[in-house]
Design a protein around this motif. Structure first.
Motif, PDB file in Angstrom:
ATOM      1  N   SER A  92      10.619   8.003 -17.809  1.00  0.00           N
ATOM      2  CA  SER A  92      10.751   6.561 -18.016  1.00  0.00           C
ATOM      3  C   SER A  92       9.394   5.940 -18.262  1.00  0.00           C
ATOM      4  N   PHE A  97      14.846  -5.385 -20.465  1.00  0.00           N
ATOM      5  CA  PHE A  97      14.418  -4.011 -20.731  1.00  0.00           C
ATOM      6  C   PHE A  97      15.116  -3.038 -19.791  1.00  0.00           C
ATOM      7  N   CYS A  98      15.248  -3.442 -18.553  1.00  0.00           N
ATOM      8  CA  CYS A  98      15.890  -2.578 -17.570  1.00  0.00           C
ATOM      9  C   CYS A  98      17.298  -2.260 -18.031  1.00  0.00           C
ATOM     10  N   PRO A 158       7.567  -3.615 -19.715  1.00  0.00           N
ATOM     11  CA  PRO A 158       8.396  -2.444 -19.986  1.00  0.00           C
ATOM     12  C   PRO A 158       8.261  -1.363 -18.909  1.00  0.00           C
ATOM     13  N   GLN A 159       7.045  -1.133 -18.435  1.00  0.00           N
ATOM     14  CA  GLN A 159       6.865  -0.085 -17.427  1.00  0.00           C
ATOM     15  C   GLN A 159       7.650  -0.393 -16.162  1.00  0.00           C
ATOM     16  N   ASP A 183      12.908   4.848 -28.739  1.00  0.00           N
ATOM     17  CA  ASP A 183      11.750   4.079 -28.291  1.00  0.00           C
ATOM     18  C   ASP A 183      11.575   2.818 -29.108  1.00  0.00           C
ATOM     19  N   TYR A 211      17.591   0.056 -21.222  1.00  0.00           N
ATOM     20  CA  TYR A 211      17.289   1.474 -21.085  1.00  0.00           C
ATOM     21  C   TYR A 211      18.070   2.171 -19.986  1.00  0.00           C
ATOM     22  N   LEU A 271      11.416  -0.163 -16.701  1.00  0.00           N
ATOM     23  CA  LEU A 271      11.958   1.189 -16.808  1.00  0.00           C
ATOM     24  C   LEU A 271      11.888   1.943 -15.491  1.00  0.00           C
ATOM     25  N   SER A 307       8.307   4.011 -21.489  1.00  0.00           N
ATOM     26  CA  SER A 307       7.888   2.607 -21.439  1.00  0.00           C
ATOM     27  C   SER A 307       6.580   2.418 -22.186  1.00  0.00           C
TER      28      SER A 307
END
Ligand SMILES: Nc1ncnc2c1ncn2[C@@H]1O[C@H](COP(=O)(O)OP(=O)(O)OP(=O)(O)O)[C@@H](O)[C@H]1O
Ligand SMILES: [Mg+2]
Lengths: 213, 204, 247
Positions: free
Chosen positions: C197, C150-151, B37-38, A87, C154, B41, C201
């Motif tokens: 996820s 970010f995509c 980020p949400q 994280d 991860y 992801l 996040s």
């Protein structure tokens, strides 16, 4: 440095912390123990202002902190090591990740690079700069996330289970590192021996209550 | 759902690119920095999930999941789908740069329509209404996407009629599977993490 | 899922500034996708073939890749020669093969492969993040670049989570079939991936906040356009024009 007063917290009406008092003074080296799911990580996140308690007061560095902005000011001064290093490491390379904090603090790229090098050297990670963070081993990931925390030159550390997945040699490095700084810190851990060697006070959380032991 | 490079006619490519650009611009405008980020992801998760092959009779189909993404993200589905197509476009060359706009539209427009048509129904506390809307959301998203792909081909030239029809027919089983998967997925989210359906990813 | 299969290499193409490569690749694909003449398309095919040779890409892997991405093109061969109006050259039962249809299918095939090869040779030879970095220099909005960033970061982590989940299914002897149990299980698998996820996040956002993130990423590696980059990009713009317009 930190004072929590009457802190209550629940996740979707499941009580995790019940009216907790907790105090950290300058120079304290605190070990925080407790069974799985007892709320250790939750407590750390409340201190960092990542969770808002349902009741009570959080006082850090002599000021009551309530809003997001109050906490944004202290986050560079308290380094928080997450329980899951994945994280924490989100940049492609180790160099960029460790430099991320210093750059946010307004350091120039050159300065940041110097800090990165020095921090990596302290953790025996010299030569890791160009490695990809997602391809590191579990233990390496943890050390690099510790580097990302240390590179911000915090006044205090909160380490959530720093020894999981580390070999004896690396734990030795960590013990040495912690004993050679005069930082105040809180370490959450299930590793009794490690805590004995690095801390001088132990608190335990159980059933929503915290006690000094 | 991918059309190869070099197949579609210029006007189709241009209109697709323009619509894709407009949709992405709207989506980005509605997206707060805190939500990056949400959304990223969720896009990554749906990309990974699209590699799941679900058996149907002797064959198997892979999931698309634009319906559920649309219900959660609304207009932000445009940039989310664009970024999940991008690695495929530049790394796998499944539909490269010139068709990126068209493919984004083909998948994201049905997602946004699904958002307007079904998101209220899906969030309803009545299990029957919510279930029906989730099924339809998955079903209709694939129906519209395959129609859009077929439409792009037919607009390119009349000789594509046969192929376009085949594409829509071949996607009928996918429509049912996506319907069931979306239904199960919404039920799962409602039970396990109801906040995920209530979070507002896009600014109004 | 093999990302960045061609990105490691030591040819001069690998070392070019990704910005120049992006510009050349976009221009080339645009131009080729507009052309309607088979000769022009064939001539244009020469350029990416040269590029691929210069980049010294692994031939076997390249062919495997081409075979995979030509699936759609193969599909068009099943109907275009029959449905495109023109002179009948051969009949199979009730179906007539038209000469113009065959030519048209050839045109699509050549165009498609020319573009695919150019993209592999130009964009495939830089790491994805460098290409994205180049795009941000070329005016792609920050938010989109951050989303992608970010995509991509991860993708691996989520894929590992997916593998762990599907192993967990396997060790509990789950056998996929055409039945509701299978679909429900897959729905839960997808739901679980989404939930994890989402959790992750949230923690990432927290990590960002802990390190004083203010909506801006700093870039430590900077590319520099050198003389050879300008030269290469200009060639990339001029040569395809010459080939396509003269022929
Ligand atoms: N995001 C969340 N949503 C709902 N409940 C949560 C969430 N995070 C934690 N909990 C619950 O809160 C309780 C305390 O969790 P916490 O992570 O603080 O435990 P912990 O003491 O750190 O445990 P461990 O030793 O396993 O790390 C647990 O019972 C957990 O189930
Ligand atoms: Mg914990």
């Amino acid at each position: 440095m930190i004072r929590l007063k009457n802190i209550c917290f629940n996740y979707n009406s499941r009580q995790v912390l019940d009216n907790i008092h907790f105090r950290v003074n300058l120079g304290d080296r605190i070990g925080l123990v407790g069974p799985n799911g007892s709320g250790k990580t939750t407590l750390c996140r409340i201190i960092m202002g990542l969770l808002t308690p349902d009741g009570g007061e959080v006082e850090i560095f002599g000021q009551i902190r309530r809003k997001e902005n109050d906490f944004a000011a202290i986050r560079g001064r308290i380094g928080f090591l997450f329980q899951d290093p994945d994280d924490q490491l989100f940049c492609p390379t180790v160099l960029e990740d460790v430099a991320f904090g210093p750059l946010n603090q307004g350091k120039s790229p050159d300065e940041a690079k110097r800090i990165v090098q020095a921090t990596l050297a302290r953790l025996n990670l010299t030569g890791f700069e160009e490695r990809f963070t997602h391809k590191l081993s579990g233990g390496e990931k943890r050390l690099v996330s510790l580097a990302t925390v240390l590179s911000m030159e915090p006044e205090m550390l909160i380490l959530d289970e720093p020894t999981t997945g580390l070999d004896e040699q690396t734990i030795e490095t960590l013990v040495h590192l912690l004993n050679s700084t005069n930082l105040t810190y809180i370490i959450v851990s299930h590793d009794k021996e490690f805590l004995e060697r690095t801390t001088n006070k132990t608190f335990s959380i159980c059933g929503g209550e915290i006690a000094c032991s | 759902m991918h059309i190869s490079e070099g197949v579609l006619a210029a006007p189709v490519l241009l209109v697709g690119a323009a619509l894709g650009l407009a949709g992405t611009a709207v989506g980005l405008k509605k997206l707060d920095y805190d939500r990056i980020p949400q959304v990223a992801l969720l896009a990554a998760a749906s990309f990974v999930a699209s590699f799941i092959h679900v058996p149907i009779g002797p064959a198997s189909v892979h999931l698309v999941l634009n319906g559920i993404l649309g219900v959660m993200l609304g207009w932000v589905a445009f940039p989310a789908i664009l970024i999940s197509l991008f690695p495929q476009a530049i790394m796998f060359q499944f539909g490269g740069l010139t068709v990126l706009g068209v493919t984004t539209c083909n998948m994201a427009l049905p997602a946004v329509l699904g958002y307007y048509a079904f998101s209220a129904g899906i969030r309803s506390p009545k299990p029957f209404v919510s279930g029906l809307c989730s099924f339809l959301c998955g079903f209709v998203a694939i129906l519209l996407s395959s129609l859009a792909v077929a439409g792009c081909l037919v607009l390119t030239g009349g000789s594509f009629w046969a192929g376009a029809k085949m594409i829509v027919l071949a996607h009928i089983p996918v429509m049912f599977i996506e319907g069931f998967i979306t239904l199960g997925c919404v039920r799962f989210l409602k039970k396990v993490k109801p906040e995920m359906l209530e979070v507002v990813y896009a600014r109004p | 899922m093999k990302l960045e299969e061609f990105a490691t290499g030591n040819s001069f193409i690998h070392h070019l500034d990704p910005r120049g490569k992006v510009v050349a690749a976009a221009f080339f694909s645009g131009l080729v996708s507009l052309t309607q003449s088979l000769t022009a398309a064939l001539a244009a095919l020469v350029l990416p073939v040269i590029l691929v040779a210069l980049a010294r890409l692994d031939f076997k892997r390249l062919m495997t890749r081409l075979a995979v991405v030509n699936g759609f093109i193969l599909f068009t061969w099943f109907f275009i020669p029959f449905t495109f109006p023109g002179r009948v050259i051969y009949s199979i039962g009730p179906l007539d093969i038209h000469w113009e249809g065959v030519l048209y299918a050839c045109l699509l095939t050549v165009k498609s492969n020319a573009i695919i090869l150019a993209l592999i040779a130009l964009l495939g030879t830089s790491p994805v993040l460098d290409v994205v970095h180049a795009l941000s220099h070329l005016g792609v909005p920050d938010k989109l670049v951050h989303l992608f960033f970010f995509c991509f970061r991860y993708l691996h982590t989520i894929r590992e989570e997916y593998h762990k989940l599907s192993e967990a299914l396997k060790v509990r002897s789950f056998r996929p079939g055409t039945n509701l149990h299978t679909y429900r299980t897959y729905a839960y698998l997808v739901g679980m991936l989404l939930v994890r996820s989402f959790h992750r996040s949230q923690r990432i956002l927290e990590a960002l906040k802990c390190r004083g993130f203010s909506g801006r990423f700093y870039i430590l590696h900077h590319y520099q356009m050198k003389r050879r980059d300008y030269l290469f990009t200009s060639c990339g713009l001029v040569l395809p024009c010459l080939l396509v317009f003269i022929l």
